[in-house]
Motif scaffolding. Structure first.
Motif, mmCIF file in Angstrom:
data_model
loop_
_atom_site.group_PDB
_atom_site.id
_atom_site.type_symbol
_atom_site.label_atom_id
_atom_site.label_comp_id
_atom_site.label_asym_id
_atom_site.label_seq_id
_atom_site.Cartn_x
_atom_site.Cartn_y
_atom_site.Cartn_z
ATOM 1 N N GLU A 110 13.239 34.675 63.749
ATOM 2 C CA GLU A 110 14.466 34.128 64.348
ATOM 3 C C GLU A 110 15.157 35.170 65.219
ATOM 4 N N LYS A 111 15.245 36.397 64.705
ATOM 5 C CA LYS A 111 15.868 37.491 65.459
ATOM 6 C C LYS A 111 15.055 37.831 66.703
ATOM 7 N N LYS A 112 13.757 37.856 66.563
ATOM 8 C CA LYS A 112 12.861 38.187 67.684
ATOM 9 C C LYS A 112 12.981 37.134 68.792
ATOM 10 N N ASN A 113 12.976 35.865 68.423
ATOM 11 C CA ASN A 113 13.037 34.799 69.420
ATOM 12 C C ASN A 113 14.385 34.773 70.135
ATOM 13 N N ALA A 114 15.441 35.158 69.407
ATOM 14 C CA ALA A 114 16.777 35.166 70.017
ATOM 15 C C ALA A 114 17.002 36.388 70.908
ATOM 16 N N ASN A 115 16.178 37.431 70.695
ATOM 17 C CA ASN A 115 16.352 38.684 71.437
ATOM 18 C C ASN A 115 14.994 39.227 71.896
ATOM 19 N N PRO A 116 14.311 38.529 72.793
ATOM 20 C CA PRO A 116 12.970 38.966 73.214
ATOM 21 C C PRO A 116 12.948 40.351 73.852
ATOM 22 N N GLN A 117 14.066 40.775 74.421
ATOM 23 C CA GLN A 117 14.118 42.081 75.067
ATOM 24 C C GLN A 117 14.013 43.232 74.073
ATOM 25 N N LEU A 118 14.223 42.966 72.789
ATOM 26 C CA LEU A 118 14.148 44.020 71.769
ATOM 27 C C LEU A 118 12.714 44.377 71.399
ATOM 28 N N ASN A 119 11.760 43.514 71.754
ATOM 29 C CA ASN A 119 10.341 43.777 71.494
ATOM 30 C C ASN A 119 10.074 44.057 69.999
ATOM 31 N N ILE A 120 10.597 43.196 69.154
ATOM 32 C CA ILE A 120 10.375 43.309 67.709
ATOM 33 C C ILE A 120 8.928 42.953 67.396
ATOM 34 N N LYS A 121 8.311 43.756 66.523
ATOM 35 C CA LYS A 121 6.900 43.557 66.176
ATOM 36 C C LYS A 121 6.768 43.186 64.705
ATOM 37 N N ARG A 122 5.957 42.160 64.429
ATOM 38 C CA ARG A 122 5.655 41.743 63.063
ATOM 39 C C ARG A 122 4.205 42.108 62.769
ATOM 40 N N VAL A 123 4.001 42.867 61.709
ATOM 41 C CA VAL A 123 2.674 43.384 61.378
ATOM 42 C C VAL A 123 2.309 42.958 59.960
ATOM 43 N N PHE A 124 1.156 42.343 59.799
ATOM 44 C CA PHE A 124 0.672 42.014 58.454
ATOM 45 C C PHE A 124 -0.319 43.079 58.012
ATOM 46 N N CYS A 125 -0.115 43.596 56.810
ATOM 47 C CA CYS A 125 -0.944 44.680 56.280
ATOM 48 C C CYS A 125 -1.874 44.153 55.186
ATOM 49 N N PHE A 126 -3.154 44.126 55.490
ATOM 50 C CA PHE A 126 -4.142 43.729 54.487
ATOM 51 C C PHE A 126 -4.402 44.887 53.528
ATOM 52 N N ALA A 127 -4.878 44.543 52.324
ATOM 53 C CA ALA A 127 -5.207 45.562 51.330
ATOM 54 C C ALA A 127 -6.625 46.094 51.510
ATOM 55 N N LEU A 128 -7.505 45.280 52.079
ATOM 56 C CA LEU A 128 -8.911 45.655 52.241
ATOM 57 C C LEU A 128 -9.296 45.632 53.713
ATOM 58 N N ASP A 129 -10.061 46.622 54.120
ATOM 59 C CA ASP A 129 -10.467 46.730 55.518
ATOM 60 C C ASP A 129 -11.291 45.522 55.962
ATOM 61 N N LYS A 130 -12.114 44.992 55.068
ATOM 62 C CA LYS A 130 -12.977 43.863 55.431
ATOM 63 C C LYS A 130 -12.162 42.604 55.749
ATOM 64 N N GLN A 131 -10.912 42.536 55.250
ATOM 65 C CA GLN A 131 -10.075 41.381 55.531
ATOM 66 C C GLN A 131 -9.619 41.336 56.977
ATOM 67 N N LEU A 132 -9.670 42.469 57.666
ATOM 68 C CA LEU A 132 -9.375 42.469 59.098
ATOM 69 C C LEU A 132 -10.449 41.712 59.872
ATOM 70 N N ARG A 133 -11.685 41.869 59.425
ATOM 71 C CA ARG A 133 -12.805 41.206 60.106
ATOM 72 C C ARG A 133 -12.903 39.727 59.752
ATOM 73 N N LYS A 134 -12.590 39.417 58.485
ATOM 74 C CA LYS A 134 -12.628 38.025 58.029
ATOM 75 C C LYS A 134 -11.444 37.794 57.093
ATOM 76 N N PRO A 135 -10.323 37.312 57.624
ATOM 77 C CA PRO A 135 -9.143 37.094 56.779
ATOM 78 C C PRO A 135 -9.462 36.148 55.627
ATOM 79 N N PRO A 136 -8.914 36.407 54.443
ATOM 80 C CA PRO A 136 -9.173 35.560 53.276
ATOM 81 C C PRO A 136 -8.566 34.176 53.430
ATOM 82 N N SER A 137 -9.017 33.253 52.590
ATOM 83 C CA SER A 137 -8.587 31.858 52.713
ATOM 84 C C SER A 137 -7.095 31.684 52.455
ATOM 85 N N TRP A 138 -6.499 32.585 51.657
ATOM 86 C CA TRP A 138 -5.069 32.451 51.358
ATOM 87 C C TRP A 138 -4.170 32.913 52.502
ATOM 88 N N PHE A 139 -4.738 33.592 53.483
ATOM 89 C CA PHE A 139 -3.924 34.157 54.556
ATOM 90 C C PHE A 139 -3.412 33.051 55.468
#
Length: 206
Positions: A110-139
Motif C-alpha cells: 500500500e505504501k509502495k503504490n502510494a509513493n512510487p518515487q520512494l522505490n520501496i523493495k519487497r524481498v522474499f527470503c527462502f530458507a533453501l537455495d533450491k527453492q530459488l530454482r523451483k519455489p515450493p507449492s506453498w509459496f
C-alpha cells in the motif's frame, strides 16, 4: 547461544554451534562490505541481479502464524511502517507464512503504490537455495522485487528456516514483530536473537 538447545536430525550440538559461529562471522564480513559498496541479491528470475544501496535501510517482519488481525493492529502496524519509511527504510524482507507477515506485506505494498518515487523493495527470503530454482507449492506468488536465499543450503528444512531467520535479522536495521513468549516458537527464538544482536525492535504484540 540460542542454538545450544537444538539437536535436529543427525546434527550434533557441536555442529550447530559451529554453524552459528560461522554464520555470525559470515554476516559480519557482509556488513563490512555493505559499508564499502553494495549487497548483492538474486533477482526474482535468477537471471539478473538487483542491488541494495548502502543508504537504504532494511526491515524484516516476523510473527506467529495464528495472529488475530484486528483494526487496531492494522492501524498500529501501518504507523510503524510509515515511521520506518520516514527513517529511510526502503527494503522489506519477508520469509514467513504467518498472518502478520501477510499484514506487513499488504501495508508495505500500500505504501509502495502510494509513493512510487520512494522505490520501496519487497524481498522474499527462502530458507533453501533450491527453492530459488523451483519455489515450493506453498509459496504464494505475490509481487516481489526480488527473491533471495540469504543462507547456505542446510540438510534439514527446520534448521534452514532457523538460520534463514538469523540471516534476515543480521541484514536488518529494524525488525517488526508480533511475538509473545512461546519457548518452542520459531518467531520467539528469532525475537530473542534480535535482542541478543541489539537490533532495533518493535513488538506489536505488546
Amino acid at each position: 547461544m540460542l542454538c545450544s538447545n537444538l539437536k535436529i536430525g543427525s546434527n550434533t550440538l557441536s555442529q550447530d554451534l559451529n554453524r552459528e559461529v560461522y554464520l555470525e562471522v559470515e554476516f559480519y564480513v557482509v556488513s563490512q562490505l555493505r559499508e564499502m559498496c553494495m549487497l548483492w541479491c538474486r533477482s526474482r528470475k535468477g537471471a539478473a541481479s538487483f542491488f541494495m544501496s548502502t543508504v537504504e535501510k532494511t526491515c524484516s517482519c516476523f510473527g506467529h502464524s495464528d495472529v488475530d488481525i484486528t483494526y487496531e493492529l492494522t492501524a498500529r502496524t501501518r504507523i510503524e511502517i510509515d515511521r520506518a519509511v520516514a527513517d529511510d527504510v526502503r527494503i522489506f524482507l519477508f520469509g514467513g507464512r504467518s498472518d502478520f507477515d501477510d499484514l506487513c506485506y499488504d501495508l508495505v505494498t500500500e505504501k509502495k503504490n502510494a509513493n512510487p518515487q520512494l522505490n520501496i523493495k519487497r524481498v522474499f527470503c527462502f530458507a533453501l537455495d533450491k527453492q530459488l530454482r523451483k519455489p515450493p507449492s506453498w509459496f504464494v506468488r505475490k509481487e516481489y522485487e526480488a527473491l533471495e536465499c540469504p543462507t547456505k543450503d542446510f540438510d534439514y528444512w527446520y534448521t534452514a528456516i532457523y538460520y534463514r531467520n538469523l540471516a534476515m535479522i543480521d541484514q536488518s536495521d529494524l525488525i517488526l514483530f508480533w511475538v509473545e513468549e512461546r519457548e518452542n516458537s520459531g518467531a520467539y527464538k528469532t525475537y530473542r536473537y534480535a535482542i541478543k544482536k541489539h537490533k532495533r525492535i518493535v513488538n506489536l504484540f505488546t
